[in-house]
Design a protein around this motif. Structure first.
Motif, short mmCIF file in Angstrom:
data_model
loop_
_atom_site.label_atom_id
_atom_site.label_comp_id
_atom_site.label_asym_id
_atom_site.label_seq_id
_atom_site.Cartn_x
_atom_site.Cartn_y
_atom_site.Cartn_z
N UNK A 233 0.90 -1.05 0.15
CA UNK A 233 0.07 0.17 -0.03
C UNK A 233 0.75 1.22 0.04
N UNK A 234 1.92 1.06 0.57
CA UNK A 234 3.02 2.26 0.76
C UNK A 234 3.36 2.51 -0.74
N UNK A 235 3.58 1.44 -1.57
CA UNK A 235 4.11 1.66 -2.88
C UNK A 235 3.32 0.60 -3.88
N UNK A 236 2.20 0.79 -4.37
CA UNK A 236 1.36 -0.38 -5.21
C UNK A 236 2.00 -0.41 -6.32
N UNK A 237 1.74 -1.80 -6.91
CA UNK A 237 1.89 -2.22 -8.11
C UNK A 237 0.93 -1.33 -9.03
N UNK B 155 5.40 -2.88 -7.89
CA UNK B 155 5.19 -2.22 -6.60
C UNK B 155 6.27 -2.45 -5.62
N UNK C 250 -5.78 1.01 2.90
CA UNK C 250 -5.36 2.53 3.02
C UNK C 250 -6.02 3.25 4.05
N UNK D 125 -3.51 2.89 7.01
CA UNK D 125 -2.60 3.37 6.83
C UNK D 125 -2.67 4.83 7.19
N UNK D 126 -3.94 5.38 6.71
CA UNK D 126 -4.33 6.97 6.80
C UNK D 126 -4.40 7.16 8.14
N UNK E 81 8.67 2.39 6.30
CA UNK E 81 8.79 3.52 5.01
C UNK E 81 10.22 3.51 4.73
N UNK E 82 11.09 4.12 5.62
CA UNK E 82 12.46 4.34 5.55
C UNK E 82 13.31 3.23 4.91
N UNK F 6 11.89 0.58 3.50
CA UNK F 6 11.17 0.15 2.12
C UNK F 6 12.04 0.90 0.90
N UNK F 7 12.39 2.27 1.37
CA UNK F 7 13.02 3.09 0.30
C UNK F 7 14.59 2.48 0.23
#
Lengths: 202, 572
Positions: A56-60, A66, A119, A122-123, A142-143, A145-146
């Motif tokens: 969900x942070x970075x979806x396909x 993703x 979502x 996450x929101x 998130x970090x 993941x990056x």
């Protein structure tokens, strides 16, 4: 304008120079090469939850793969078993807190919710509505993941260099010509790991 | 019980940018030197990688075992508790921070050395920042210029002169002090983005020029030229084209056979006799204690460790720390107000910049119109200003992690689409402001936090400063103007709140004529211990609006040269 000097460096001379640079006495403080044995950190359930979160942070989508297809979860798993081992338990506890919040707020574990409800979870976390301990996990995950998507594939993520392709980073070359710094043109990607292999040594 | 070693002429503590430079003039003068370094050699082929995780995320080239054990504490005012944390700016390796620095190699300005006199003359004494202990340096332009020249040619600096003996050339920096000759190499390669920024600057009536850099723009002294691969920031050079002291002055000094390097050796005390003369240093290596006697000692560790070594080295002659009978050690400390101190400016452009590759600040273009005293400050309420540098080299993780300029959320498909388009379209500017020492900004020993040997770590006290904040805000507006003139669609500015632990730190063993207000004399030798010299940013009286390393190296050379030329008088 300063006089332009012709760029006489070729990849061959660069490599030759780098190799003979060992003129400097050897014996570095730390070992640079890192070849961690893949270690299972996540239970199947934890892995499902983490993948749902990352996706969900970075979806396909129409732009391409993703976070999961790019291998962010693999980077995280490899590193929590190695360089990031000291934070393994904090990470797993945070993941459990997110899943627990999904159950209380949406009625089931994160991985079993629809994308829309995921979502919403996450929101809630991102906006501070969810319990405090989920927020630290959100930021750290998130970090990581990056790092897993956009770091060198050597560390277990960035499968098929898909992360670099996503942001159009043209790859770590040992030396570059002026053409590779021209504005507004597409640069041919150089898909290599800085560690001298195809990047997939895990 | 410490093992006594065979006496040498000079001990140099720390083989980084400062100590690694000082060893060369000493060795060439025939003095026998023990170079004692907490780190060891790094191997370009093994250690220096085009890898952001290795260099930037994990800091593999910017750390060391010793500095991890003695991280300073920080507080913003004397009535606050100080806390450990944040990345340490120190480094343990042969070559020190000159391995991974950006290699911008600046001369300070004549104004920086005589700020108090010049400000009084042009604006009146009331213009000096309130609470500041700023003083003129005891040396001026003519004293240091020859040593800038020597170091530029010894290590190799690329650049374009803007003022040769008073003859100005607007292709170079016309605001620089007069130099005796051209740089040994032309500036590093330009690129589309830098040319674009130069045109924009000229459209504003400004005079852009290329960064001076200790990186080879062409082969120099047997080493190749820059590969512009874009992993210069916090990384070592795999080509040895960055002129770190481990590739330049240290190997040169080794050729004389007068330099013996003791690596992985942690200096714990500088010893002094009852007459106030230093007698040598005590160090630990592999858990064993050694005493290295010497006729003179030069300390060239980082500012924080320079001060700590003096403060923990107590003796009969110096009960409050070596050369601290006037209570000046640790005073007049200050960090640089730069982008890390909140003075950054970011811009988003409507086209792909293709500045992934490059050589960080060294492949850069600079504006000096708004630094130092290049402009009239009447009515502005501050002195100084900032240099503005635009540059190349972007890393993929940092580019994907950067802010979205308010145009997209931080996750989800919209974020993904935003970074797909814009990760390569954002640029940052590096601002460095003239910074000054103050009464309430200083270093001392932390009363609570100790290293594993039981020695206190350094405590940094440094709070907000109105003069520097105003100078940063003024310069940030100029930078915004420059980015907008270049077609940036959005520009964001940081909030300059001031430096914390910094890679640019000054003072603590300030240079001056008066022992009541300084620690070392105009040659860098301690007022109270004449055979002890201090090397590094700790002797600076002002910062300038630019990176300190070339000045550190010029002063280190000058101190060593003075010591060698007056050997009998100082060390005999």
């Amino acid at each position: 304008m300063p006089e332009e000097k012709p760029d006489t460096m070729t990849r061959r001379t660069v490599i030759a120079t780098a190799a003979t640079a060992a003129f400097v006495p050897v014996g570095a403080i730390r070992s640079a090469a890192q070849t961690p044995a893949p270690q299972r950190i996540f239970s199947p359930e934890q892995k499902r939850t983490l993948e749902a979160f990352l996706e969900r942070l970075c979806p396909k989508d129409e732009l391409g793969p993703g976070a999961v297809e790019i291998g962010a979860q693999d980077y995280i798993e490899v590193q929590l078993g190695d360089y990031l081992a000291p934070e393994k338990q904090t990470f797993l506890d945070g993941l459990a807190a997110v899943d627990a919040y999904a159950r209380t707020s949406q009625g089931s574990g994160l991985a079993d919710l629809s994308a829309e409800k995921q979502d919403q979870v996450l929101t809630d976390i991102d906006s501070g509505k969810a319990p405090q301990n989920t927020r630290a996990f959100f930021n750290r995950a998130r970090r990581l993941m990056l790092e897993g998507m956009f770091g060198d594939p050597h560390y277990g993520g960035n499968k098929n260099f898909a992360g670099w392709d996503l942001i159009r980073y043209p790859g770590p070359r040992l030396a570059t010509s002026p053409d590779l710094q021209k504005m507004g043109v597409a640069i041919q990607p150089y898909r290599r790991s800085a560690w001298g292999n195809d990047g997939h040594n895990h | 019980m410490a093992t006594n070693l065979k006496p040498v002429d000079v001990v140099v503590v720390g083989l980084g940018a400062a100590g690694g430079t000082a060893v060369l003039p000493l060795a060439r003068a025939g003095l026998k030197i023990a170079g004692i370094e907490a780190g060891t050699w790094m191997d370009p082929a093994k250690d220096f990688k085009a890898d952001e995780v290795h260099n930037n995320v994990r800091g593999m080239i910017t750390t060391g075992n010793k500095i991890r054990r003695e991280a300073p504490t920080f507080r913003t005012s004397p009535d606050q508790p100080a806390q450990q944390g944040g990345p340490s700016p120190m480094m343990n390796a042969i070559g020190g921070t000159s391995i991974h620095y950006h290699a911008q190699s600046w001369r300070l300005k004549p104004w920086d050395f005589k700020t108090v006199t010049e400000v009084k003359k042009r604006y009146g004494a009331g213009y000096l920042p309130k609470g500041s202990t700023v003083a003129d340096w005891p040396i001026g332009w003519d004293d240091i210029e020859p040593f800038y020249d020597v170091v530029e040619h010894e290590i190799g600096v690329s650049g374009k002169a803007g003022n040769i003996n008073g003859v100005l050339d607007p292709v170079g920096n016309v605001y620089e002090g007069p130099r005796r000759r051209e740089y040994p190499m032309p500036p590093l390669r330009t690129c589309d983005y830098l040319e674009h920024m130069k045109s924009a600057a000229r459209s504003l009536g400004w005079k852009p020029f290329h960064s001076p850099a200790a990186i080879n723009s062409e082969p120099y002294k047997g080493r190749t030229s820059c590969g512009y691969h874009g992993y210069c920031d916090r990384g070592g050079c795999h080509l040895r084209a960055k002129n770190s002291t481990c590739f330049t002055t240290i190997p040169e000094a080794q050729k004389t056979k007068n330099l013996t390097i003791f690596d992985r050796a942690q200096v714990t005390r500088i010893l002094a006799d009852s007459n106030g003369r230093v007698t040598g240093v005590q160090y630990l290596r592999d858990g064993q204690e050694f005493f290295q006697p010497a006729k003179a000692v030069l300390i060239g560790s980082y500012t924080y460790e320079n001060v700590r070594l003096l403060l923990v080295s107590k003796s009969k002659a110096f009960p409050n720390g070596l050369s601290n009978n006037h209570g000046q050690v640790g005073k007049h400390y200050f960090g640089h107000w730069d982008a890390q101190a909140g003075a950054g400016v970011n811009a988003l452009f409507p086209m792909d910049l293709n500045i992934w590759y490059g050589a960080i600040l060294s492949q850069g273009v600079v504006i000096d119109e708004w630094a130092d005293d290049s402009f009239d400050h009447s009515g502005l309420g501050f002195i100084g200003g900032a240099s503005l540098t635009v540059y190349t080299e972007k890393h993929p993780i940092a580019s994907a992690a950067s802010a979205t300029f308010g145009q997209a959320p931080q996750w989800g498909s919209k974020w993904k689409a935003w970074i797909h388009q814009n990760a390569g379209r954002a640029a940052s500017a590096y601002l460095q402001a003239n910074s000054f020492p103050y009464e309430n900004t200083y270093l001392d020993l932390d009363p609570e936090i100790k290293d594993p040997l039981g020695d206190s770590v350094i405590r940094v006290t440094s709070g907000p400063k109105e003069n520097e904040r105003q100078a940063c805000l003024y310069a940030q507006d100029k930078m915004e103007q420059w980015f907008k003139a270049a077609g940036a669609t959005v520009v964001t500015k940081g909030n300059p709140t001031g430096p914390r632990l910094s890679t640019h730190t000054y003072g603590g063993t300030r240079m001056g004529d008066n022992p009541e207000t300084s620690v070392v004399d105009k040659w860098g030798l301690a007022h109270e211990a004449p055979n002890l010299g201090m090397l590094g940013g700790s002797v600076f009286a002002t910062s300038g609006a630019r990176n300190p390393t070339l000045t550190i190296q010029a002063l280190a050379w000058r101190t060593a040269d003075h010591l060698a030329k007056n050997w009998n008088e100082i060390a005999g």
